[in-house]
Design an enzyme around this catalytic site. Structure first.
Site, short mmCIF file in Angstrom:
data_model
loop_
_atom_site.label_atom_id
_atom_site.label_comp_id
_atom_site.label_asym_id
_atom_site.label_seq_id
_atom_site.Cartn_x
_atom_site.Cartn_y
_atom_site.Cartn_z
N MET A 30 0.86 -1.19 0.00
CA MET A 30 0.00 0.00 0.00
C MET A 30 0.90 1.24 0.00
SD MET A 30 -3.45 -0.93 2.00
CE MET A 30 -2.88 -0.58 3.66
N HIS A 34 9.14 0.97 3.30
CA HIS A 34 10.23 1.05 4.28
C HIS A 34 11.15 -0.15 4.06
CE1 HIS A 34 7.85 -1.99 6.27
NE2 HIS A 34 6.83 -1.16 6.38
N HIS A 37 9.67 -3.57 3.24
CA HIS A 37 9.32 -3.78 1.83
C HIS A 37 10.59 -4.00 1.00
CE1 HIS A 37 5.81 -1.22 3.18
NE2 HIS A 37 5.20 -2.27 2.66
N GLN A 148 6.28 -11.29 7.43
CA GLN A 148 5.74 -12.03 8.59
C GLN A 148 5.08 -11.09 9.60
OE1 GLN A 148 8.15 -15.08 10.54
NE2 GLN A 148 7.02 -14.68 12.45
N ASP A 150 2.71 -9.16 9.32
CA ASP A 150 1.26 -9.35 9.23
C ASP A 150 0.99 -10.86 9.14
OD1 ASP A 150 0.34 -6.55 9.14
OD2 ASP A 150 1.60 -6.49 7.37
N MET A 184 9.08 -2.75 11.67
CA MET A 184 8.84 -1.65 10.72
C MET A 184 7.42 -1.74 10.19
SD MET A 184 12.29 -0.88 8.74
CE MET A 184 13.76 -0.57 9.68
N SER A 186 4.33 0.97 8.08
CA SER A 186 4.02 2.28 7.51
C SER A 186 3.28 3.14 8.54
CB SER A 186 3.15 2.12 6.27
OG SER A 186 3.77 1.24 5.37
O1 PAF Z 1 0.07 -5.73 3.64
C1 PAF Z 1 -0.36 -4.82 2.88
O2 PAF Z 1 0.29 -3.81 2.62
C2 PAF Z 1 -1.76 -4.96 2.29
O3 PAF Z 1 -2.64 -5.56 3.18
C3 PAF Z 1 -1.78 -5.68 0.94
C4 PAF Z 1 -1.33 -7.12 1.05
C5 PAF Z 1 -0.89 -4.93 -0.05
C6 PAF Z 1 -3.20 -5.69 0.37
O4 PAF Z 1 -3.69 -4.40 0.19
#
Ligand code: PAF
Length: 286
Positions: A30, A34, A37, A148, A150, A184, A186
């Site tokens: 989204m 950081h 990612h 991980q 999430d 980390m 967002s």
């Molecule tokens: O983890 C995220 O940033 C979001 O939930 C995702 C997987 C991009 C779906 O919008």
């Protein structure tokens, strides 16, 4: 690096490469990228010939009282990070391209979505399941990477891919942390300076739970109270949950028999933070 905004152009690009036998890696995001990612992008880069990052603040995964409007959108910085990391395509669809008028299908993964984050944010996982299914259909990746941090989201995506035979390999990479242990995210930018100082209590509580298990505790209520002791001295912190769960189903456990996942969510003012740790019971103990 190409920026693609149209759904049709994205699919045409991917289909062209697939026909040539090129493997496509995909990191859905989204934005507000950081180092977590960055680690996913680097892992994908090592494994695939071509790499797509999507940047789409998905409205369907935000509840009415949540932070959709103020979610950070530093798009230039995000594109720069992607360019530095050798991303081939930044896919940046609009909300109307992803959800045109008439779009009505829902995707739910009821059991995994029921607890923890699903309880705190009732529409969240249906939104995640829908957008991930759509993104996989549009980007057509061979491999998709998730963090991980999430944990519940990653479990849901694995289940979704298996149940719907989506044919995408899912890779989950370890959480990237700040030097003081804070995962980390967002959303860390929303923390006030005082909340930022208190925030590492989240990870410290997980470490306390892991320590209890490593020292032989099998009673989950004892593990949970070790976790709670760490956060109870932080006046700025409110606990949402501190749970000890089966690492696959995310069902809460009462006894630690083998590997578990510790899941936790805390509130610091208006900011909600989540984190987790997988822990294996020491071998040789029965
Ligand atoms: O983890 C995220 O940033 C979001 O939930 C995702 C997987 C991009 C779906 O919008």
């Amino acid at each position: 690096m190409k920026t693609i905004r149209s759904v049709e152009s994205m699919t045409t690009w991917s289909e062209g490469l697939r026909r040539e036998g090129v493997t496509i890696g995909f990191v859905p995001t989204m934005g507000a990228l950081h180092d977590g990612h960055r680690a996913l992008i680097r892992a994908a880069r090592l494994r695939c010939d071509a790499l797509v990052v999507s940047i789409f603040v998905n409205p369907t995964q935000f509840g009415p009282a949540e932070d959709l409007a103020k979610y950070p959108r530093p798009i230039r910085k995000d594109r720069e990070l992607c360019r530095q990391e050798g991303v081939d395509v930044c896919f940046e669809p609009s909300a109307s391209a992803m959800y045109p008028v008439g779009c009505q299908t829902v995707v739910t993964v009821p059991a995994i979505a029921a607890r923890w984050e699903g309880k705190a944010r009732p529409h969240h996982f249906a939104g995640v399941a829908l957008v991930v299914t759509k993104l996989f259909g549009i980007v057509r990746p061979h491999l998709a990477l998730f963090g991980q941090k999430d944990y519940q989201q990653a479990a849901l995506v694995r289940q979704l891919v298996e149940d719907l035979n989506l044919g995408v390999e899912i890779m989950v990479r370890p959480t990237v942390r700040e030097p003081d242990g804070l995962a980390m995210s967002s959303r860390n930018v929303y923390l006030s300076p005082e909340e930022r100082i208190a925030a590492p209590a989240l990870y410290k509580s997980l470490l306390a739970g892991a320590e209890a298990i490593h020292s032989g505790t099998t009673d989950v209520s004892v593990v949970q109270s070790a976790m709670a002791t760490v956060v109870k001295h932080e006046s700025k912190v409110t606990v949402d949950y501190l749970a000890v769960c089966d690492p696959r189903t995310l069902e809460p456990l009462s006894v630690v028999t083998s590997k578990v996942v510790l899941l936790s969510a805390l509130r610091l003012g208006s900011v909600r933070l989540i984190d987790n740790l997988t822990v294996a019971r020491p071998s040789g103990r029965r």
